[in-house]
Write a protein that holds these residues in place. Structure first.
Motif, PDB file in Angstrom:
ATOM      1  N   LYS A   1       0.539   7.299   4.591  1.00 24.01           N
ATOM      2  CA  LYS A   1       1.806   7.051   3.885  1.00 24.01           C
ATOM      3  C   LYS A   1       2.402   8.347   3.339  1.00 24.01           C
ATOM      4  CE  LYS A   1       0.838   2.265   2.858  1.00 24.01           C
ATOM      5  NZ  LYS A   1       0.643   1.225   1.865  1.00 24.01           N
ATOM      6  N   LEU A   2       1.569   9.205   2.794  1.00 20.59           N
ATOM      7  CA  LEU A   2       2.038  10.484   2.265  1.00 20.59           C
ATOM      8  C   LEU A   2       2.571  11.361   3.392  1.00 20.59           C
ATOM      9  CD1 LEU A   2       2.360  12.396  -0.140  1.00 20.59           C
ATOM     10  CD2 LEU A   2      -0.009  13.122   0.217  1.00 20.59           C
ATOM     11  N   LYS A   3       1.859  11.403   4.495  1.00 17.29           N
ATOM     12  CA  LYS A   3       2.293  12.195   5.647  1.00 17.29           C
ATOM     13  C   LYS A   3       3.652  11.722   6.151  1.00 17.29           C
ATOM     14  CE  LYS A   3       0.800  13.843  10.149  1.00 17.29           C
ATOM     15  NZ  LYS A   3      -0.326  13.957  11.078  1.00 17.29           N
ATOM     16  N   ALA A   4       3.834  10.420   6.253  1.00 13.10           N
ATOM     17  CA  ALA A   4       5.112   9.874   6.724  1.00 13.10           C
ATOM     18  C   ALA A   4       6.250  10.205   5.758  1.00 13.10           C
ATOM     19  CB  ALA A   4       5.000   8.355   6.912  1.00 13.10           C
ATOM     20  N   ALA A   5       5.984  10.096   4.460  1.00 11.12           N
ATOM     21  CA  ALA A   5       7.019  10.376   3.454  1.00 11.12           C
ATOM     22  C   ALA A   5       7.425  11.846   3.473  1.00 11.12           C
ATOM     23  CB  ALA A   5       6.522   9.984   2.066  1.00 11.12           C
ATOM     24  N   ILE A   6       6.459  12.723   3.597  1.00  8.71           N
ATOM     25  CA  ILE A   6       6.754  14.161   3.608  1.00  8.71           C
ATOM     26  C   ILE A   6       7.466  14.549   4.895  1.00  8.71           C
ATOM     27  CG2 ILE A   6       5.682  16.457   3.706  1.00  8.71           C
ATOM     28  CD1 ILE A   6       3.604  15.371   1.679  1.00  8.71           C
ATOM     29  N   LYS A   7       7.061  13.964   6.001  1.00 10.22           N
ATOM     30  CA  LYS A   7       7.672  14.280   7.301  1.00 10.22           C
ATOM     31  C   LYS A   7       9.165  13.959   7.319  1.00 10.22           C
ATOM     32  CE  LYS A   7       6.704  13.697  12.195  1.00 10.22           C
ATOM     33  NZ  LYS A   7       5.846  13.033  13.185  1.00 10.22           N
TER      34      LYS A   7
ATOM     35  N   GLN B   1      -2.358   7.740  -6.284  1.00  8.30           N
ATOM     36  CA  GLN B   1      -2.100   6.394  -5.783  1.00  8.30           C
ATOM     37  C   GLN B   1      -0.805   6.404  -4.979  1.00  8.30           C
ATOM     38  OE1 GLN B   1      -2.040   3.660  -9.075  1.00  8.30           O
ATOM     39  NE2 GLN B   1      -3.878   4.536  -9.973  1.00  8.30           N
ATOM     40  N   GLU B   2      -0.565   5.332  -4.254  1.00  8.53           N
ATOM     41  CA  GLU B   2       0.656   5.224  -3.448  1.00  8.53           C
ATOM     42  C   GLU B   2       1.901   5.422  -4.312  1.00  8.53           C
ATOM     43  OE1 GLU B   2       2.950   2.030  -0.557  1.00  8.53           O
ATOM     44  OE2 GLU B   2       0.813   1.735  -0.966  1.00  8.53           O
ATOM     45  N   SER B   3       1.854   4.969  -5.540  1.00  7.64           N
ATOM     46  CA  SER B   3       3.013   5.096  -6.437  1.00  7.64           C
ATOM     47  C   SER B   3       3.310   6.559  -6.801  1.00  7.64           C
ATOM     48  CB  SER B   3       2.790   4.279  -7.712  1.00  7.64           C
ATOM     49  OG  SER B   3       1.610   4.717  -8.384  1.00  7.64           O
ATOM     50  N   ASP B   4       2.398   7.474  -6.500  1.00 12.13           N
ATOM     51  CA  ASP B   4       2.589   8.900  -6.794  1.00 12.13           C
ATOM     52  C   ASP B   4       3.249   9.667  -5.653  1.00 12.13           C
ATOM     53  OD1 ASP B   4       1.238   8.738  -9.321  1.00 12.13           O
ATOM     54  OD2 ASP B   4      -0.667   8.715  -8.238  1.00 12.13           O
ATOM     55  N   ILE B   5       3.425   9.044  -4.515  1.00  6.39           N
ATOM     56  CA  ILE B   5       3.938   9.749  -3.337  1.00  6.39           C
ATOM     57  C   ILE B   5       5.296  10.387  -3.611  1.00  6.39           C
ATOM     58  CG2 ILE B   5       4.809   9.430  -0.980  1.00  6.39           C
ATOM     59  CD1 ILE B   5       2.442   7.508  -0.525  1.00  6.39           C
ATOM     60  N   GLU B   6       6.206   9.672  -4.208  1.00  9.42           N
ATOM     61  CA  GLU B   6       7.541  10.221  -4.482  1.00  9.42           C
ATOM     62  C   GLU B   6       7.450  11.478  -5.357  1.00  9.42           C
ATOM     63  OE1 GLU B   6      11.727   8.916  -6.618  1.00  9.42           O
ATOM     64  OE2 GLU B   6      10.429   7.351  -5.801  1.00  9.42           O
ATOM     65  N   GLU B   7       6.599  11.449  -6.351  1.00  7.34           N
ATOM     66  CA  GLU B   7       6.443  12.600  -7.238  1.00  7.34           C
ATOM     67  C   GLU B   7       5.832  13.797  -6.495  1.00  7.34           C
ATOM     68  OE1 GLU B   7       4.428  13.852 -11.504  1.00  7.34           O
ATOM     69  OE2 GLU B   7       4.453  11.751 -10.898  1.00  7.34           O
ATOM     70  N   ILE B   8       4.899  13.532  -5.600  1.00  8.16           N
ATOM     71  CA  ILE B   8       4.299  14.610  -4.814  1.00  8.16           C
ATOM     72  C   ILE B   8       5.350  15.248  -3.916  1.00  8.16           C
ATOM     73  CG2 ILE B   8       2.630  15.146  -2.982  1.00  8.16           C
ATOM     74  CD1 ILE B   8       0.806  12.967  -4.289  1.00  8.16           C
ATOM     75  N   VAL B   9       6.190  14.444  -3.298  1.00  6.39           N
ATOM     76  CA  VAL B   9       7.263  14.973  -2.448  1.00  6.39           C
ATOM     77  C   VAL B   9       8.184  15.863  -3.287  1.00  6.39           C
ATOM     78  CG1 VAL B   9       9.289  14.358  -1.055  1.00  6.39           C
ATOM     79  CG2 VAL B   9       7.140  13.089  -0.767  1.00  6.39           C
TER      80      VAL B   9
END
Length: 92
Positions: A37-43, A79-87
């Motif tokens: 999920k993180l890879k897809a969001a960043i891509k 967690q999945e909810s952190d993905i936006e913040e990581i991006v």
């Protein structure tokens, strides 16, 4: 040895380590799913960032661990909810 043609400005490592003895590790906590999920969001937003799976980053007790390089930032309990913040962190 030669310099690779493919270069990335940033590298995001997601621990997907699994331990055969059953002791606590990121792999047991859903890190592989988080990696995808993180890879897809960043891509979607960054072409200069590589997202890779890795073995143990030595922080299993704090939950899924993600490292951001070259900032040398280690995040625990991701967690999945952190993905936006990581991006967003990658944009800084």
């Amino acid at each position: 040895m030669r310099l690779s043609d493919k270069q990335f400005e940033k590298l995001v490592l997601v621990c997907v380590n699994e331990r055969e003895d059953g002791s606590e590790c990121c792999g047991q906590k859903g890190s592989l799913e988080l990696f995808h999920k993180l890879k897809a969001a960043i891509k979607l937003v960054r072409t200069d960032t590589r997202v890779s799976r890795t073995g143990c980053l030595g922080n299993c007790a704090s939950g899924i661990t993600v490292a951001i390089m070259p900032k040398n930032v280690y995040l625990g309990g991701v967690q999945e909810s952190d993905i936006e913040e990581i991006v967003k962190m990658l944009a800084e």
